[in-house]
Design a protein around this motif. Structure first.
Motif, PDB file in Angstrom:
ATOM      1  N   ASP A  47      80.833 -14.819  19.024  1.00 38.49           N
ATOM      2  CA  ASP A  47      81.310 -15.651  17.914  1.00 38.49           C
ATOM      3  C   ASP A  47      81.723 -17.033  18.402  1.00 38.49           C
ATOM      4  O   ASP A  47      81.398 -18.038  17.771  1.00 38.49           O
ATOM      5  N   PHE A  48      82.452 -17.091  19.516  1.00 37.86           N
ATOM      6  CA  PHE A  48      82.842 -18.392  20.049  1.00 37.86           C
ATOM      7  C   PHE A  48      81.609 -19.228  20.377  1.00 37.86           C
ATOM      8  O   PHE A  48      81.522 -20.394  19.999  1.00 37.86           O
ATOM      9  N   LEU A  49      80.638 -18.635  21.063  1.00 42.43           N
ATOM     10  CA  LEU A  49      79.428 -19.372  21.439  1.00 42.43           C
ATOM     11  C   LEU A  49      78.655 -19.819  20.198  1.00 42.43           C
ATOM     12  O   LEU A  49      78.183 -20.956  20.119  1.00 42.43           O
ATOM     13  N   ARG A  50      78.561 -18.936  19.211  1.00 42.01           N
ATOM     14  CA  ARG A  50      77.828 -19.259  17.975  1.00 42.01           C
ATOM     15  C   ARG A  50      78.496 -20.391  17.208  1.00 42.01           C
ATOM     16  O   ARG A  50      77.841 -21.341  16.780  1.00 42.01           O
ATOM     17  N   LEU A  82      81.237 -19.156  29.909  1.00 43.35           N
ATOM     18  CA  LEU A  82      80.163 -18.383  30.532  1.00 43.35           C
ATOM     19  C   LEU A  82      80.423 -18.162  32.021  1.00 43.35           C
ATOM     20  O   LEU A  82      80.184 -17.061  32.536  1.00 43.35           O
ATOM     21  N   SER A  83      80.929 -19.164  32.708  1.00 41.35           N
ATOM     22  CA  SER A  83      81.220 -19.020  34.142  1.00 41.35           C
ATOM     23  C   SER A  83      82.363 -18.033  34.383  1.00 41.35           C
ATOM     24  O   SER A  83      82.294 -17.191  35.282  1.00 41.35           O
ATOM     25  N   TYR A  84      83.416 -18.140  33.585  1.00 42.12           N
ATOM     26  CA  TYR A  84      84.539 -17.219  33.741  1.00 42.12           C
ATOM     27  C   TYR A  84      84.096 -15.782  33.492  1.00 42.12           C
ATOM     28  O   TYR A  84      84.395 -14.882  34.278  1.00 42.12           O
ATOM     29  N   THR A 111      80.828  -3.902  32.769  1.00 41.47           N
ATOM     30  CA  THR A 111      80.450  -5.104  33.519  1.00 41.47           C
ATOM     31  C   THR A 111      78.935  -5.305  33.494  1.00 41.47           C
ATOM     32  O   THR A 111      78.464  -6.444  33.415  1.00 41.47           O
ATOM     33  N   GLU A 112      78.157  -4.216  33.539  1.00 39.79           N
ATOM     34  CA  GLU A 112      76.698  -4.351  33.463  1.00 39.79           C
ATOM     35  C   GLU A 112      76.267  -4.859  32.092  1.00 39.79           C
ATOM     36  O   GLU A 112      75.385  -5.704  31.983  1.00 39.79           O
ATOM     37  N   ALA A 113      76.901  -4.336  31.039  1.00 38.98           N
ATOM     38  CA  ALA A 113      76.578  -4.801  29.686  1.00 38.98           C
ATOM     39  C   ALA A 113      76.954  -6.272  29.522  1.00 38.98           C
ATOM     40  O   ALA A 113      76.200  -7.056  28.934  1.00 38.98           O
ATOM     41  N   LEU A 121      75.480 -12.079  29.253  1.00 38.59           N
ATOM     42  CA  LEU A 121      75.614 -13.426  29.809  1.00 38.59           C
ATOM     43  C   LEU A 121      74.270 -13.991  30.250  1.00 38.59           C
ATOM     44  O   LEU A 121      74.027 -15.191  30.088  1.00 38.59           O
ATOM     45  N   ARG A 122      73.391 -13.164  30.798  1.00 37.64           N
ATOM     46  CA  ARG A 122      72.046 -13.636  31.156  1.00 37.64           C
ATOM     47  C   ARG A 122      71.338 -14.172  29.918  1.00 37.64           C
ATOM     48  O   ARG A 122      70.754 -15.259  29.942  1.00 37.64           O
ATOM     49  N   ASN A 123      71.408 -13.416  28.840  1.00 38.10           N
ATOM     50  CA  ASN A 123      70.771 -13.849  27.591  1.00 38.10           C
ATOM     51  C   ASN A 123      71.409 -15.135  27.059  1.00 38.10           C
ATOM     52  O   ASN A 123      70.705 -16.057  26.642  1.00 38.10           O
ATOM     53  N   GLU A 124      72.728 -15.194  27.066  1.00 36.28           N
ATOM     54  CA  GLU A 124      73.422 -16.366  26.530  1.00 36.28           C
ATOM     55  C   GLU A 124      73.157 -17.612  27.375  1.00 36.28           C
ATOM     56  O   GLU A 124      73.067 -18.711  26.841  1.00 36.28           O
TER      57      GLU A 124
END
Length: 194
Positions: free
Chosen positions: A23-26, A93-95, A143-145, A150-153
């Motif tokens: 939601d934040f990213l969107r 994203l980095s955090y 963490t895997e999910a 994050l890869r997708n974002e």
């Protein structure tokens, strides 16, 4: 111009709450990147130049909607709106990437996954009777999910920034600089100012 959302408080709980993270990213992308044309149009001051009747006698080479924007307005927009929005998303994203690569001692599904793994190892499989009985797909850890999300974002972010920077370049002078290089230069200016 729409207001960019404030950066959320960065905690592991925020990162693991995929709905809040998305939601934040969107919302952040919607406030600046998705509405980049409207934001750039808002920088043009209508009526800044007085009407010249001679412009109606010849065809204009550039459509009115794509008028160049004065350099000062462009720079203010990039410095005060665009780059801070990008930086805020980069920080999140980095955090969260750091959270995704750290051990997760508070994973609520850890015990459940261990039980499922033990059951899968103890199961007797006769593949002649049921060739699909040997299938076992262990569930991803939190963490895997998160790492997958994050890869997708990050891929989405790269595409969106490229598109936004291209549109900004059409209306403002980007001096042939790539988006990442311009953002890094802005970061250095911010560090120098503080």
């Amino acid at each position: 111009m729409s207001r960019t959302p404030d950066q959320p408080r960065l905690t592991p709980q925020f990162c693991f709450n995929q709905t809040a993270l998305r939601d934040f990213l969107r919302v952040s992308r919607g406030a600046t990147d998705d509405t980049i044309s409207q934001n750039l149009n808002a920088l043009v001051t209508p009526g800044a130049k007085p009407f010249d009747p001679s412009i109606t006698t010849a065809r204009q080479p550039r459509p009115i909607g794509r008028r160049a924007i004065d350099a000062e307005s462009c720079n203010q927009f990039k410095e005060k709106v665009l780059f801070p929005s990008w930086q805020s998303r980069s920080d999140v994203l980095s955090y969260c990437a750091g959270v995704a690569t750290s051990p997760d001692p508070e994973d609520p599904d850890h015990v459940l996954r261990q039980v499922e793994d033990v059951r899968a190892r103890e199961r007797v499989v006769d593949e002649r009777l049921d060739p699909y009985s040997a299938r076992y797909f262990p569930r991803d850890t939190r963490t895997e999910a998160l790492a997958g999300l994050l890869r997708n974002e990050r891929m989405v972010e790269t595409i969106i920034r490229s598109r936004t920077w291209g549109l900004v370049g059409e209306r403002c002078d980007n001096e042939g600089v790539e988006a990442d290089v311009a953002l890094d230069a802005w970061r250095k200016r911010q560090e120098g100012a503080s």
